[in-house]
Design a protein around this motif. Structure first.
Motif, PDB file in Angstrom:
ATOM      1  N   LEU A  26       5.290   2.630  19.523  1.00 38.01           N
ATOM      2  CA  LEU A  26       5.984   1.741  20.308  1.00 38.01           C
ATOM      3  C   LEU A  26       5.530   0.313  19.935  1.00 38.01           C
ATOM      4  CD1 LEU A  26       5.119   3.610  23.570  1.00 38.01           C
ATOM      5  CD2 LEU A  26       7.323   3.503  22.423  1.00 38.01           C
ATOM      6  N   ASN A  27       4.709   0.008  19.139  1.00 31.69           N
ATOM      7  CA  ASN A  27       4.327  -1.462  18.925  1.00 31.69           C
ATOM      8  C   ASN A  27       5.507  -2.139  17.903  1.00 31.69           C
ATOM      9  OD1 ASN A  27       1.549  -1.607  19.729  1.00 31.69           O
ATOM     10  ND2 ASN A  27       0.878  -0.344  18.093  1.00 31.69           N
ATOM     11  N   GLY A  28       5.870  -3.276  18.476  1.00 25.83           N
ATOM     12  CA  GLY A  28       6.884  -4.038  17.969  1.00 25.83           C
ATOM     13  C   GLY A  28       8.251  -3.816  18.621  1.00 25.83           C
ATOM     14  N   LEU A  29       8.265  -2.786  19.587  1.00 30.20           N
ATOM     15  CA  LEU A  29       9.462  -2.485  20.164  1.00 30.20           C
ATOM     16  C   LEU A  29       9.651  -3.591  21.288  1.00 30.20           C
ATOM     17  CD1 LEU A  29       9.831   1.248  20.346  1.00 30.20           C
ATOM     18  CD2 LEU A  29      10.797  -0.195  18.574  1.00 30.20           C
ATOM     19  N   ILE A  30      11.078  -3.994  21.597  1.00 29.32           N
ATOM     20  CA  ILE A  30      11.412  -4.870  22.709  1.00 29.32           C
ATOM     21  C   ILE A  30      11.955  -4.044  23.694  1.00 29.32           C
ATOM     22  CG2 ILE A  30      12.683  -7.028  23.332  1.00 29.32           C
ATOM     23  CD1 ILE A  30      12.334  -7.881  20.198  1.00 29.32           C
ATOM     24  N   GLY A  31      11.604  -4.517  24.984  1.00 27.62           N
ATOM     25  CA  GLY A  31      12.280  -3.866  26.445  1.00 27.62           C
ATOM     26  C   GLY A  31      12.346  -4.905  27.457  1.00 27.62           C
ATOM     27  N   THR A  32      12.783  -4.426  28.469  1.00 31.88           N
ATOM     28  CA  THR A  32      12.529  -4.929  29.835  1.00 31.88           C
ATOM     29  C   THR A  32      11.813  -4.337  30.727  1.00 31.88           C
ATOM     30  OG1 THR A  32      14.998  -5.566  29.219  1.00 31.88           O
ATOM     31  CG2 THR A  32      14.313  -5.898  31.693  1.00 31.88           C
ATOM     32  N   ILE A  33      11.043  -5.154  31.413  1.00 29.30           N
ATOM     33  CA  ILE A  33       9.962  -4.749  32.520  1.00 29.30           C
ATOM     34  C   ILE A  33      10.590  -4.098  33.635  1.00 29.30           C
ATOM     35  CG2 ILE A  33       8.016  -5.333  34.131  1.00 29.30           C
ATOM     36  CD1 ILE A  33       6.949  -6.952  31.942  1.00 29.30           C
ATOM     37  N   THR A  34      10.467  -2.910  34.133  1.00 32.38           N
ATOM     38  CA  THR A  34      10.798  -2.415  35.641  1.00 32.38           C
ATOM     39  C   THR A  34       9.606  -1.849  36.364  1.00 32.38           C
ATOM     40  OG1 THR A  34      12.399  -0.986  36.676  1.00 32.38           O
ATOM     41  CG2 THR A  34      11.419  -0.414  34.692  1.00 32.38           C
ATOM     42  N   HIS A  35       9.701  -1.122  37.584  1.00 30.59           N
ATOM     43  CA  HIS A  35       8.492  -0.815  38.396  1.00 30.59           C
ATOM     44  C   HIS A  35       8.168   0.475  37.116  1.00 30.59           C
ATOM     45  CE1 HIS A  35       9.031  -3.013  41.670  1.00 30.59           C
ATOM     46  NE2 HIS A  35      10.487  -2.698  41.707  1.00 30.59           N
ATOM     47  N   PRO A  36       6.740   0.906  37.201  1.00 33.63           N
ATOM     48  CA  PRO A  36       6.351   2.161  36.469  1.00 33.63           C
ATOM     49  C   PRO A  36       7.124   3.406  36.949  1.00 33.63           C
ATOM     50  CG  PRO A  36       4.396   1.014  37.480  1.00 33.63           C
ATOM     51  CD  PRO A  36       5.915   0.356  38.036  1.00 33.63           C
ATOM     52  N   PHE A  37       7.636   4.248  35.691  1.00 32.51           N
ATOM     53  CA  PHE A  37       8.345   5.511  35.969  1.00 32.51           C
ATOM     54  C   PHE A  37       7.356   6.701  36.406  1.00 32.51           C
ATOM     55  CE2 PHE A  37      10.493   3.196  32.710  1.00 32.51           C
ATOM     56  CZ  PHE A  37      11.859   3.175  33.066  1.00 32.51           C
ATOM     57  N   ALA A  38       7.693   7.385  37.491  1.00 33.60           N
ATOM     58  CA  ALA A  38       6.841   8.402  38.244  1.00 33.60           C
ATOM     59  C   ALA A  38       6.433   9.392  37.212  1.00 33.60           C
ATOM     60  CB  ALA A  38       7.484   9.265  39.324  1.00 33.60           C
ATOM     61  N   PHE A  39       7.064   9.727  35.862  1.00 37.35           N
ATOM     62  CA  PHE A  39       6.331  10.751  35.010  1.00 37.35           C
ATOM     63  C   PHE A  39       5.349  10.198  34.124  1.00 37.35           C
ATOM     64  CE2 PHE A  39       9.921   8.282  32.901  1.00 37.35           C
ATOM     65  CZ  PHE A  39       9.215   7.700  32.048  1.00 37.35           C
ATOM     66  N   GLY A  40       4.847   8.760  34.465  1.00 38.88           N
ATOM     67  CA  GLY A  40       3.762   8.133  33.542  1.00 38.88           C
ATOM     68  C   GLY A  40       2.764   7.716  34.472  1.00 38.88           C
ATOM     69  N   GLU A  41       1.865   6.891  33.888  1.00 42.79           N
ATOM     70  CA  GLU A  41       0.844   6.038  34.478  1.00 42.79           C
ATOM     71  C   GLU A  41       1.434   5.285  35.422  1.00 42.79           C
ATOM     72  OE1 GLU A  41      -2.388   6.227  36.059  1.00 42.79           O
ATOM     73  OE2 GLU A  41      -2.860   7.157  34.197  1.00 42.79           O
ATOM     74  N   THR A  42       0.981   5.084  36.485  1.00 43.97           N
ATOM     75  CA  THR A  42       1.596   4.168  37.821  1.00 43.97           C
ATOM     76  C   THR A  42       0.268   3.461  38.473  1.00 43.97           C
ATOM     77  OG1 THR A  42       1.469   5.749  39.566  1.00 43.97           O
ATOM     78  CG2 THR A  42       3.392   5.866  38.165  1.00 43.97           C
ATOM     79  N   LYS A  43      -0.846   3.330  37.861  1.00 42.52           N
ATOM     80  CA  LYS A  43      -2.037   2.793  38.379  1.00 42.52           C
ATOM     81  C   LYS A  43      -1.667   1.385  38.404  1.00 42.52           C
ATOM     82  CE  LYS A  43      -5.335   6.001  37.257  1.00 42.52           C
ATOM     83  NZ  LYS A  43      -6.415   6.258  36.070  1.00 42.52           N
ATOM     84  N   LYS A  44      -2.631   0.574  39.039  1.00 47.35           N
ATOM     85  CA  LYS A  44      -2.580  -1.083  38.904  1.00 47.35           C
ATOM     86  C   LYS A  44      -2.623  -1.570  37.320  1.00 47.35           C
ATOM     87  CE  LYS A  44      -4.724  -5.194  40.808  1.00 47.35           C
ATOM     88  NZ  LYS A  44      -5.779  -5.813  41.761  1.00 47.35           N
ATOM     89  N   GLY A  45      -1.773  -2.527  37.210  1.00 47.25           N
ATOM     90  CA  GLY A  45      -1.877  -3.110  35.925  1.00 47.25           C
ATOM     91  C   GLY A  45      -0.878  -2.245  34.837  1.00 47.25           C
ATOM     92  N   TRP A  46       0.107  -1.307  35.239  1.00 45.71           N
ATOM     93  CA  TRP A  46       0.807  -0.497  34.383  1.00 45.71           C
ATOM     94  C   TRP A  46       2.394  -0.927  34.956  1.00 45.71           C
ATOM     95  CZ3 TRP A  46      -0.061   3.387  30.823  1.00 45.71           C
ATOM     96  CH2 TRP A  46      -1.239   3.660  30.477  1.00 45.71           C
ATOM     97  N   VAL A  47       3.274  -1.075  34.054  1.00 43.56           N
ATOM     98  CA  VAL A  47       4.566  -1.371  34.260  1.00 43.56           C
ATOM     99  C   VAL A  47       5.444  -0.365  33.588  1.00 43.56           C
ATOM    100  CG1 VAL A  47       4.362  -3.877  34.770  1.00 43.56           C
ATOM    101  CG2 VAL A  47       4.681  -2.997  32.304  1.00 43.56           C
ATOM    102  N   GLY A  48       6.703  -0.198  33.867  1.00 44.56           N
ATOM    103  CA  GLY A  48       7.942   0.609  33.238  1.00 44.56           C
ATOM    104  C   GLY A  48       8.549  -0.256  32.047  1.00 44.56           C
ATOM    105  N   ILE A  49       8.967   0.068  31.162  1.00 44.63           N
ATOM    106  CA  ILE A  49       9.625  -0.474  30.202  1.00 44.63           C
ATOM    107  C   ILE A  49      10.915   0.141  29.870  1.00 44.63           C
ATOM    108  CG2 ILE A  49       9.730  -1.486  27.737  1.00 44.63           C
ATOM    109  CD1 ILE A  49       7.672  -2.791  29.339  1.00 44.63           C
ATOM    110  N   TRP A  50      12.218  -0.476  29.982  1.00 45.90           N
ATOM    111  CA  TRP A  50      13.397   0.046  29.407  1.00 45.90           C
ATOM    112  C   TRP A  50      13.297  -0.639  28.057  1.00 45.90           C
ATOM    113  CZ3 TRP A  50      15.814   3.606  31.623  1.00 45.90           C
ATOM    114  CH2 TRP A  50      16.140   3.910  32.846  1.00 45.90           C
ATOM    115  N   LEU A  51      13.486   0.370  26.972  1.00 44.89           N
ATOM    116  CA  LEU A  51      13.537  -0.098  25.438  1.00 44.89           C
ATOM    117  C   LEU A  51      14.709  -0.452  25.166  1.00 44.89           C
ATOM    118  CD1 LEU A  51      10.985   2.629  24.179  1.00 44.89           C
ATOM    119  CD2 LEU A  51      10.445   0.064  24.617  1.00 44.89           C
ATOM    120  N   GLU A  52      14.873  -1.522  24.441  1.00 45.75           N
ATOM    121  CA  GLU A  52      16.266  -1.873  23.715  1.00 45.75           C
ATOM    122  C   GLU A  52      16.563  -1.004  22.589  1.00 45.75           C
ATOM    123  OE1 GLU A  52      16.333  -6.026  22.942  1.00 45.75           O
ATOM    124  OE2 GLU A  52      15.883  -6.612  24.869  1.00 45.75           O
ATOM    125  N   GLY A  53      17.732  -0.690  22.418  1.00 49.04           N
ATOM    126  CA  GLY A  53      18.289   0.034  21.285  1.00 49.04           C
ATOM    127  C   GLY A  53      18.977   1.197  21.520  1.00 49.04           C
ATOM    128  N   GLY A  54      19.328   1.668  22.612  1.00 51.71           N
ATOM    129  CA  GLY A  54      19.783   2.967  23.038  1.00 51.71           C
ATOM    130  C   GLY A  54      18.971   4.090  23.165  1.00 51.71           C
TER     131      GLY A  54
END
Length: 74
Positions: A26-54
Motif C-alpha cells: 500500500l506504500n505510495g498509493l494515494i487515496g481519500t480519508i473516510t471513517h474506518p471501515f467496519a471490516f478492519g481496525e476501528t480504534k482511535k487513530g485509525w481512518v478508512g481510505i478510498w484508494l484512487e485508481g479504480g
C-alpha cells in the motif's frame, strides 16, 4: 467532519507511507480519508481510505483502514 476518532477531516487526500508487514504494498498509493471501515481496525487513530485508481486493480478492492501515522496529507 472528523474521520473516526482522529483530527483528520473526511475527504482529505493522502499518500500512504511507512506501512510495514504484509500490507507494505500500500506504500505510495494515494487515496481519500473516510471513517474506518467496519471490516478492519476501528480504534482511535485509525481512518478508512478510498484508494484512487479504480476498484478492479487495487488491493483490498480499493478500500482499507490505516493508522493516521501512515498517512501523509497532500
Amino acid at each position: 467532519m472528523k474521520a473516526g476518532q482522529t483530527e483528520l477531516e473526511v475527504g482529505t487526500r493522502v499518500k500512504l507511507q511507512n506501512i510495514k508487514g504484509e500490507d507494505k504494498e500500500l506504500n505510495g498509493l494515494i487515496g481519500t480519508i473516510t471513517h474506518p471501515f467496519a471490516f478492519g481496525e476501528t480504534k482511535k487513530g485509525w481512518v478508512g481510505i478510498w484508494l484512487e485508481g479504480g476498484k478492479a486493480n487495487m488491493p483490498y478492492g480499493g478500500q482499507c483502514n490505516v493508522k493516521v501515522s501512515e498517512c501523509k496529507v497532500l
